[in-house]
Structures are given as structure tokens and as C-alpha cells.
Design an enzyme around this catalytic site. Structure first.
Site, PDB file in Angstrom:
ATOM      1  N   HIS A 163       0.853  -1.201   0.000  1.00  0.00           N
ATOM      2  CA  HIS A 163       0.000   0.000   0.000  1.00  0.00           C
ATOM      3  C   HIS A 163       0.891   1.253   0.000  1.00  0.00           C
ATOM      4  O   HIS A 163       1.040   1.938   1.021  1.00  0.00           O
ATOM      5  CB  HIS A 163      -0.851  -0.074   1.272  1.00  0.00           C
ATOM      6  CG  HIS A 163      -1.985   0.876   1.358  1.00  0.00           C
ATOM      7  ND1 HIS A 163      -1.848   2.233   1.158  1.00  0.00           N
ATOM      8  CD2 HIS A 163      -3.287   0.677   1.642  1.00  0.00           C
ATOM      9  CE1 HIS A 163      -3.027   2.806   1.331  1.00  0.00           C
ATOM     10  NE2 HIS A 163      -3.911   1.889   1.620  1.00  0.00           N
ATOM     11  N   GLU A 267      -0.986   1.304  -5.282  1.00  0.00           N
ATOM     12  CA  GLU A 267      -0.771   0.082  -4.510  1.00  0.00           C
ATOM     13  C   GLU A 267      -0.678  -1.141  -5.436  1.00  0.00           C
ATOM     14  O   GLU A 267      -1.593  -1.402  -6.220  1.00  0.00           O
ATOM     15  CB  GLU A 267      -1.923  -0.079  -3.516  1.00  0.00           C
ATOM     16  CG  GLU A 267      -2.151   1.196  -2.691  1.00  0.00           C
ATOM     17  CD  GLU A 267      -3.479   1.198  -1.933  1.00  0.00           C
ATOM     18  OE1 GLU A 267      -3.962   0.120  -1.561  1.00  0.00           O
ATOM     19  OE2 GLU A 267      -4.022   2.289  -1.716  1.00  0.00           O
TER      20      GLU A 267
HETATM   21  O1  LIG Z   1      -7.278   3.715   6.836  1.00  0.00           O
HETATM   22  P1  LIG Z   1      -6.696   2.438   6.266  1.00  0.00           P
HETATM   23  O2  LIG Z   1      -7.291   1.204   6.864  1.00  0.00           O
HETATM   24  O3  LIG Z   1      -5.210   2.449   6.333  1.00  0.00           O
HETATM   25  O4  LIG Z   1      -7.095   2.419   4.730  1.00  0.00           O
HETATM   26  C1  LIG Z   1      -6.699   3.458   3.879  1.00  0.00           C
HETATM   27  C2  LIG Z   1      -7.225   3.224   2.451  1.00  0.00           C
HETATM   28  O5  LIG Z   1      -6.627   2.073   1.933  1.00  0.00           O
HETATM   29  C3  LIG Z   1      -6.949   1.748   0.554  1.00  0.00           C
HETATM   30  O6  LIG Z   1      -6.363   2.645  -0.329  1.00  0.00           O
HETATM   31  C4  LIG Z   1      -8.437   1.647   0.357  1.00  0.00           C
HETATM   32  O7  LIG Z   1      -8.752   1.513  -1.023  1.00  0.00           O
HETATM   33  C5  LIG Z   1      -9.153   2.851   0.957  1.00  0.00           C
HETATM   34  O8  LIG Z   1     -10.564   2.618   0.879  1.00  0.00           O
HETATM   35  C6  LIG Z   1      -8.736   3.072   2.382  1.00  0.00           C
HETATM   36  O9  LIG Z   1      -9.396   4.187   2.919  1.00  0.00           O
END
Ligand SMILES: O=P(O)(O)OC[C@H]1O[C@H](O)[C@H](O)[C@@H](O)[C@@H]1O
Length: 293
Positions: A163, A267
Site C-alpha cells: 500500500h 498500490e
Molecule cells: O485507513 P486504512 O485502513 O489504512 O485504509 C486506507 C485506504 O486504503 C486503501 O487505499 C483503500 O482503497 C481505501 O478505501 C482506504 O481508505
């Protein structure tokens, strides 16, 4: 035996890499070679810094991030595994799986190509055995291998994502090329499937898209910083692109007020329809290479 800075330093002494105590008392490895700087926390095997020498950081990390054993670091490269987003059947389980909130064990530190240094880590995340190799050179090379031991009773399925939070000059001016001909799931629109747009991605509001069945590289053009980041990959069929914009980042306590303008996530992943299934005794490897052009 628990890992601490003294034991790690004695066991894995290597030029260009040292172990130290990072923020929140968490242990990290710091890389300083002639070609690059970097760092990785054992908590989550979380890369929090990478910069080829003389360059500004390639990765973005929030000034408001938690550095706590039970919480993910906000920024850098969290490993999402063995699920992506909410748990498919148990909503109380942590978002994006347990890999990013557990401590990984260092198994090797060695010289890598191009005057680089590589660190390898492992983590047992039931029913899988996971290894991660991070090579800090002029490029950042990430290799995540998931193995299902041959003692497992049946094949097992998982999702995964590296990510990657990239540091950019200004999200309003940023564009991403490489996904023009790929259909996607629009999470901001409640998970609607959208056809390929035929255009580069540009940002004018919250954007959260899961591109499926795509194995190509992405190029992130950042005119304000006058640079281009390229992410190429293998063993990955999904790419997720995310910027939370004002409203969503305001709701996150580990995200500073204006920080969303200086970051974008691209990602390298296998999620949703591209989840991976492996048989007992087999393994799957996903790689990402992040470089400045
Ligand atoms: O807040 P987190 O659990 O780290 O997730 C952060 C982000 O991750 C990814 O990019 C998902 O597609 C998003 O929908 C999410 O908000």
C-alpha cells in the site's frame, strides 16, 4: 528469542545498515549507502523511508502517524495481508489484515546489486508463512512471498497489497498513466464497476479505485516536484489508487489537516476478483519496483 537492537546489531552487522530504536520505541533498520537512504520498521515490516542519494523522499509518511504496536503506521508502505479493506466476514477484525500490525522477524541482511543492501523478514500469519525482501538501491525493490505449508489441509485464499504512499508536490497537478485501458471498481461511488476511462488519472476530489486485471507499470507525473515516479510489478493483477482529499482525511486522527495534498497511494496488489489461491506446499510471489525517472 525476542529481537532487540543489540541482538539484531550483533547478528546482522552489515555496512550501510544499522538497527536502532525508532519512534514509539519501535525497532527499525536504517539504511545509508552511497546510493540511497531508507528505513524499515520491524512493526509491520513497514518501509517508512526511501530516497536515492540527493533526492527528496519518495515515500510520504504522516506527521500524525501512530507509532504503536497495535496500530498501523500511516504512510510509507504498509503490507495489507491476508485481506484488503474490511475483513470479509468478521467486521471487528482490523482493516487490511494483521500483517501491518504485527512484528516481523529479520532473517537476513545482505549486499544487493547496485551497491544496495537487502533485508529479509518473515511472519507466520495463519495458515500462511510470509517472507518479505526489501532491497534498497537506486531503486526500491520489494518481494513478498506467501507460502502455504504442505501440512495445510486444503488450498487457501488471500488478498495482498503493498500500500505505497508516494510523496508528491501537489495532488491537483499530479497525473498517473498506465491504467487508461483498465476497468475499475469505484469505492467512492459505493463499489460501482466502471469501464476503462481511456485517460490518465487526475485528481479533483476523493479518489479510491481498485483496478483489476492489470499487470502493467504506472507512471506518476509530479510537475511541482519536477519528477516522475515509476512503479513496475510482477505477480500482481490489481492496482489500487487512493487520495482521501479533505473530508475523509479530516476524519482520520492519524492524518494532518493539509497533508492529503502531498500524497497519493499507488498500490501493487491482488484483491477482490484477483485474490490469490494457493495449494498446500506451494507459494506465490508479488514484486514491486519503485524508481525515480
Ligand atoms: O485507513 P486504512 O485502513 O489504512 O485504509 C486506507 C485506504 O486504503 C486503501 O487505499 C483503500 O482503497 C481505501 O478505501 C482506504 O481508505
Amino acid at each position: 528469542m525476542p529481537q532487540n537492537v543489540e541482538r539484531l546489531s550483533a547478528k546482522f552487522a552489515h555496512p550501510g545498515l544499522r538497527f536502532t530504536t525508532g519512534r514509539g520505541g519501535l525497532v527499525k533498520a536504517v539504511v545509508e549507502t552511497a546510493k540511497a537512504q531508507g528505513e524499515i520498521y520491524l512493526h509491520g515490516a513497514h518501509v517508512t523511508h526511501f530516497a536515492p542519494s540527493g533526492q527528496a523522499p519518495v515515500l510520504w509518511v504522516s506527521e500524525q502517524s501512530w507509532y504503536e504496536p497495535t496500530k498501523p503506521i500511516r504512510g510509507g508502505i504498509p503490507i495489507c495481508f491476508p485481506w484488503f479493506g474490511g475483513h470479509p466476514s468478521a467486521p471487528s477484525q482490523p482493516s487490511h489484515g494483521t500483517a501491518r500490525i504485527t512484528t516481523w522477524e529479520v532473517t537476513a541482511v545482505e549486499a544487493a546489486a547496485d551497491d544496495g543492501v537487502a533485508i529479509s523478514l518473515q511472519n507466520a500469519i495463519h495458515p500462511f508463512q510470509v517472507t518479505y525482501r526489501v532491497e534498497f538501491g537506486t531503486e526500491l525493490q520489494l518481494t513478498l512471498t506467501v507460502e502455504l505449508p504442505d501440512t495445510a489441509p486444503s488450498p487457501a485464499r488471500y488478498e495482498e497489497a503493498l500500500h505505497t504512499y508516494l510523496a508528491i508536490g501537489d495532488i491537483h497537478q499530479t497525473r498517473i498513466e498506465g491504467l487508461e485501458s483498465t476497468a475499475y471498481i469505484d469505492k467512492v461511488a459505493g463499489g460501482d464497476r466502471q469501464p476503462a476511462s481511456g485517460e490518465a488519472i487526475r485528481f479533483s476530489g476523493e479518489l479510491d479505485r481498485v483496478y483489476l486485471n492489470t499487470s502493467g507499470a504506472c507512471r506518476i507525473f509530479d510537475p511541482l516536484a519536477q519528477r516522475e515516479i515509476r512503479i513496475s510489478k510482477s505477480g500482481s493483477q490489481s492496482t489500487v489508487v487512493w487520495n482521501p482529499w479533505i473530508g475523509k482525511s479530516d476524519k482520520m486522527p492519524d492524518f494532518g489537516a493539509q497533508e492529503w495534498t502531498g500524497m497519493v497511494c499507488v498500490e501493487t496488489a491482488n484483491v477482490g476478483d484477483n485474490a490469490v489461491e494457493i495449494a498446500p506446499g506451494s507459494a506465490h510471489t508479488m514484486t514491486a519496483k519503485i524508481q525515480l525517472q
